[in-house]
Design a protein around this motif. Structure first.
Motif, mmCIF file in Angstrom:
data_model
loop_
_atom_site.group_PDB
_atom_site.id
_atom_site.type_symbol
_atom_site.label_atom_id
_atom_site.label_comp_id
_atom_site.label_asym_id
_atom_site.label_seq_id
_atom_site.Cartn_x
_atom_site.Cartn_y
_atom_site.Cartn_z
ATOM 1 N N PRO A 61 61.151 34.576 77.414
ATOM 2 C CA PRO A 61 60.376 35.073 76.267
ATOM 3 C C PRO A 61 59.272 34.113 75.839
ATOM 4 O O PRO A 61 58.216 34.560 75.364
ATOM 5 N N LEU A 62 59.499 32.809 76.007
ATOM 6 C CA LEU A 62 58.442 31.855 75.655
ATOM 7 C C LEU A 62 57.222 32.042 76.557
ATOM 8 O O LEU A 62 56.073 32.026 76.083
ATOM 9 N N ALA A 63 57.461 32.215 77.847
ATOM 10 C CA ALA A 63 56.354 32.440 78.774
ATOM 11 C C ALA A 63 55.660 33.773 78.493
ATOM 12 O O ALA A 63 54.430 33.886 78.591
ATOM 13 N N ALA A 64 56.445 34.783 78.119
ATOM 14 C CA ALA A 64 55.850 36.086 77.808
ATOM 15 C C ALA A 64 54.958 36.001 76.574
ATOM 16 O O ALA A 64 53.863 36.587 76.535
ATOM 17 N N LEU A 65 55.422 35.257 75.556
ATOM 18 C CA LEU A 65 54.607 35.094 74.348
ATOM 19 C C LEU A 65 53.298 34.379 74.640
ATOM 20 O O LEU A 65 52.259 34.683 74.040
ATOM 21 N N ALA A 66 53.352 33.440 75.588
ATOM 22 C CA ALA A 66 52.154 32.679 75.943
ATOM 23 C C ALA A 66 51.279 33.401 76.961
ATOM 24 O O ALA A 66 50.217 32.898 77.333
ATOM 25 N N GLY A 67 51.720 34.567 77.421
ATOM 26 C CA GLY A 67 50.958 35.305 78.419
ATOM 27 C C GLY A 67 51.011 34.688 79.802
ATOM 28 O O GLY A 67 50.114 34.920 80.620
ATOM 29 N N LEU A 68 52.064 33.915 80.090
ATOM 30 C CA LEU A 68 52.160 33.190 81.354
ATOM 31 C C LEU A 68 53.279 33.702 82.259
ATOM 32 O O LEU A 68 53.539 33.118 83.311
ATOM 33 N N LEU A 69 53.947 34.782 81.872
ATOM 34 C CA LEU A 69 55.092 35.257 82.646
ATOM 35 C C LEU A 69 54.635 35.885 83.959
ATOM 36 O O LEU A 69 53.730 36.723 83.976
ATOM 37 N N THR A 70 55.267 35.490 85.044
ATOM 38 C CA THR A 70 54.954 36.007 86.374
ATOM 39 C C THR A 70 56.240 36.307 87.135
ATOM 40 O O THR A 70 57.332 35.883 86.720
ATOM 41 N N ILE A 71 56.119 37.000 88.246
ATOM 42 C CA ILE A 71 57.275 37.237 89.117
ATOM 43 C C ILE A 71 57.822 35.906 89.619
ATOM 44 O O ILE A 71 59.046 35.707 89.705
ATOM 45 N N GLY A 72 56.927 34.975 89.939
ATOM 46 C CA GLY A 72 57.367 33.652 90.385
ATOM 47 C C GLY A 72 58.224 32.952 89.347
ATOM 48 O O GLY A 72 59.215 32.297 89.688
ATOM 49 N N HIS A 73 57.854 33.078 88.068
ATOM 50 C CA HIS A 73 58.650 32.481 86.990
ATOM 51 C C HIS A 73 60.042 33.112 86.941
ATOM 52 O O HIS A 73 61.056 32.408 86.823
ATOM 53 N N LEU A 74 60.094 34.448 87.024
ATOM 54 C CA LEU A 74 61.392 35.121 87.016
ATOM 55 C C LEU A 74 62.251 34.683 88.197
ATOM 56 O O LEU A 74 63.472 34.514 88.066
ATOM 57 N N LEU A 75 61.641 34.494 89.343
ATOM 58 C CA LEU A 75 62.384 34.042 90.527
ATOM 59 C C LEU A 75 62.965 32.653 90.311
ATOM 60 O O LEU A 75 64.117 32.380 90.676
ATOM 61 N N MET A 76 62.189 31.753 89.709
ATOM 62 C CA MET A 76 62.688 30.399 89.459
ATOM 63 C C MET A 76 63.832 30.427 88.436
ATOM 64 O O MET A 76 64.801 29.670 88.551
ATOM 65 N N VAL A 77 63.717 31.292 87.428
ATOM 66 C CA VAL A 77 64.800 31.423 86.442
ATOM 67 C C VAL A 77 66.064 31.945 87.115
ATOM 68 O O VAL A 77 67.165 31.425 86.897
ATOM 69 N N ALA A 78 65.916 32.974 87.956
ATOM 70 C CA ALA A 78 67.079 33.532 88.651
ATOM 71 C C ALA A 78 67.719 32.494 89.567
ATOM 72 O O ALA A 78 68.954 32.377 89.630
ATOM 73 N N LEU A 79 66.903 31.716 90.266
ATOM 74 C CA LEU A 79 67.418 30.700 91.175
ATOM 75 C C LEU A 79 68.124 29.587 90.402
ATOM 76 O O LEU A 79 69.233 29.164 90.759
ATOM 77 N N GLY A 80 67.505 29.096 89.327
ATOM 78 C CA GLY A 80 68.105 28.022 88.539
ATOM 79 C C GLY A 80 69.382 28.459 87.847
ATOM 80 O O GLY A 80 70.377 27.725 87.816
ATOM 81 N N ALA A 81 69.378 29.675 87.278
ATOM 82 C CA ALA A 81 70.588 30.188 86.633
ATOM 83 C C ALA A 81 71.693 30.413 87.658
ATOM 84 O O ALA A 81 72.880 30.224 87.363
ATOM 85 N N GLY A 82 71.313 30.810 88.875
ATOM 86 C CA GLY A 82 72.299 30.964 89.940
ATOM 87 C C GLY A 82 72.952 29.640 90.299
ATOM 88 O O GLY A 82 74.164 29.577 90.545
ATOM 89 N N LEU A 83 72.166 28.572 90.333
ATOM 90 C CA LEU A 83 72.717 27.247 90.616
ATOM 91 C C LEU A 83 73.671 26.810 89.505
ATOM 92 O O LEU A 83 74.749 26.260 89.775
ATOM 93 N N ALA A 84 73.277 27.057 88.255
ATOM 94 C CA ALA A 84 74.178 26.738 87.141
ATOM 95 C C ALA A 84 75.482 27.518 87.255
ATOM 96 O O ALA A 84 76.567 27.000 86.964
ATOM 97 N N ARG A 85 75.399 28.743 87.735
ATOM 98 C CA ARG A 85 76.604 29.560 87.904
ATOM 99 C C ARG A 85 77.528 28.988 88.975
ATOM 100 O O ARG A 85 78.755 29.064 88.852
ATOM 101 N N VAL A 86 76.961 28.437 90.041
ATOM 102 C CA VAL A 86 77.780 27.808 91.077
ATOM 103 C C VAL A 86 78.629 26.689 90.475
ATOM 104 O O VAL A 86 79.846 26.607 90.706
#
Length: 424
Positions: free
Chosen positions: A106-131
């Motif tokens: 949501p912070l990136a969306a508010l700043a107008g900086l949200l991209t598919i690449g950002h979502l991919l990095m979030v999914a990857l990082g959250a996946g690592l935390a889940r491991v």
């Protein structure tokens, strides 16, 4: 199974059972709020990608793949490392990391900086935390409770986990419909903070695992966990079945949101509701699993669960606009019922059957295949979806899933009433 020497033994069970066990209640509460948030994200992130960023079917599938890829990249060393350290601090750190990652959307969306690449990095990082979280959690639970309490605890955890499959997507769809999918991701960040707070309040003292003199290298410890799984006939067949069934499960789920939004032209709120209703069987299955295992035997229960997980999936591709959405709900209820029953029985079996000194490594060795196939399945489904459309991809993935229970017949399960208590 006796309490391991490397950890503080669990206290005698309080009168009133697990409901009176304060530390388990805190663990259970943390699991519940985090699971609801995580299952909001499984719908919210694809909805953000589709509705906000106009993502393609393949890009949405890649989001699913990124969330599970860390099991392939880091699962084995994480398992060996978790066997060396206190597990609760690892779980708290993983929750805080996931909260920060999801808050960035949501912070990136508010700043107008949200991209598919950002979502991919979030999914990857959250996946690592889940491991880190799931591996530590599997080893931590048996140290908090007595062995005879573990099956009941797993049933309760799985019940709320599967209930979150109903509540999470439905809530995500409702929030997305009212105030946007990005807000649903923000709520997920809050759930991880609440989970970390619950874990922080657990009072049981966890002793650092003891490493004997002349301890082996991390690589050799990883190899020991793999060898145990490969050589054990029960763990081996359960691992192969889990890997094969996850290909079908993840394959159709990876493109289901795209199918319902673009092919069936359903609104976001109804998409979340339907996916949630399709998971209702999981709540029932988690509640019945322990009772069913006692009545017909744990090995036979695994076979029944496999039969429910496979063939009913063939109903899901029949879903469409109007009344045809009922096929999605019916097929999903039966599949989720089988998955929940199997997960409760197999999870308790692994935790009590495996020597505790190897549990972290054995857990991730099984997850390496069980979860490691998930990113590959998501990419395959995305590729099929790009070529045949999301409906064609779902038909192919559910056909595969329908055949996977045959794997269970290749091992010793078909000859037993109950799973063994310890390795022979």
């Amino acid at each position: 199974m006796t309490a391991p020497a490397s950890t503080a033994g669990p206290a005698a069970p309080p009168r009133g059972g697990l409901f009176r066990h304060r530390d388990f209640r805190l663990l259970w509460t943390g699991h519940t709020v985090s699971a609801v948030g995580s299952n909001m994200t499984t719908v919210a992130l694809p909805l953000v990608a589709v509705a906000v960023l106009d993502a393609t079917t393949f890009q949405v599938a890649v989001l699913t793949a990124a969330a599970w890829l860390p099991w392939l990249l880091a699962g084995l060393p994480v398992g060996a490392w978790v066997d060396r350290v206190r597990r609760r601090p690892v779980m708290i750190a993983a929750d805080l990391a996931a909260a920060a990652l999801f808050a960035s959307v949501p912070l990136a969306a508010l700043a107008g900086l949200l991209t598919i690449g950002h979502l991919l990095m979030v999914a990857l990082g959250a996946g690592l935390a889940r491991v880190f979280f799931e591996t530590a959690d599997q080893v931590y639970l048996p140290t908090l409770l007595r062995p005879e309490q573990v099956p009941e605890a797993n049933a309760r955890l799985h019940a709320t986990q599967t209930a979150s499959y109903l509540v999470g997507p439905g809530l995500a769809g409702l929030v997305a419909q009212l105030v946007g999918a990005v807000t649903a991701v923000a709520l997920d960040a809050l759930t991880f903070l609440l989970s970390a707070l619950c874990l922080r309040r657990i009072s049981a003292v966890e002793v650092r695992p003891h490493r004997p003199d002349g301890s082996t290298s991390l690589r050799r410890e990883v190899a020991a966990g793999l060898r145990f799984v490969v050589r054990d006939p029960y763990l081996r067949v359960l691992t192969v079945f889990g890997a094969a069934s996850n290909i079908g499960l993840t394959g159709y789920q990876a493109v289901l949101v795209v199918f319902l939004v673009r092919s069936a032209e359903l609104p976001a709120g109804l998409v979340g509701l339907l996916i949630g209703l399709a998971s209702l069987g999981g709540v029932i299955g988690a509640a019945l699993a322990a009772r069913l295992a006692r009545r017909i035997g744990s090995a036979r229960t695994v076979l029944v669960a496999g039969a429910l997980t496979g063939p009913p999936a063939l109903l899901i591709p029949l879903a469409g606009p109007g009344g045809r959405t009922a096929w999605l709900v019916l097929g999903g209820v039966l599949v989720s019922l089988g998955v929940a029953v199997g997960n409760v029985v197999k999870g308790s079996f692994r935790q009590t059957y495996t020597p505790h000194r190897l549990l972290g490594r054995v857990t991730v060795s099984m997850h390496l295949l069980n979860y490691g196939t998930i990113p590959l399945a998501a990419l395959l489904a995305g590729t099929l979806g790009a070529a045949w459309g999301p409906g064609g991809a779902i038909r192919a993935m559910t056909a595969w899933l329908a055949l996977t229970p045959l794997i269970l017949l290749a091992g010793p399960l078909r000859r037993r009433r109950d799973l063994p208590a310890a390795p022979s």
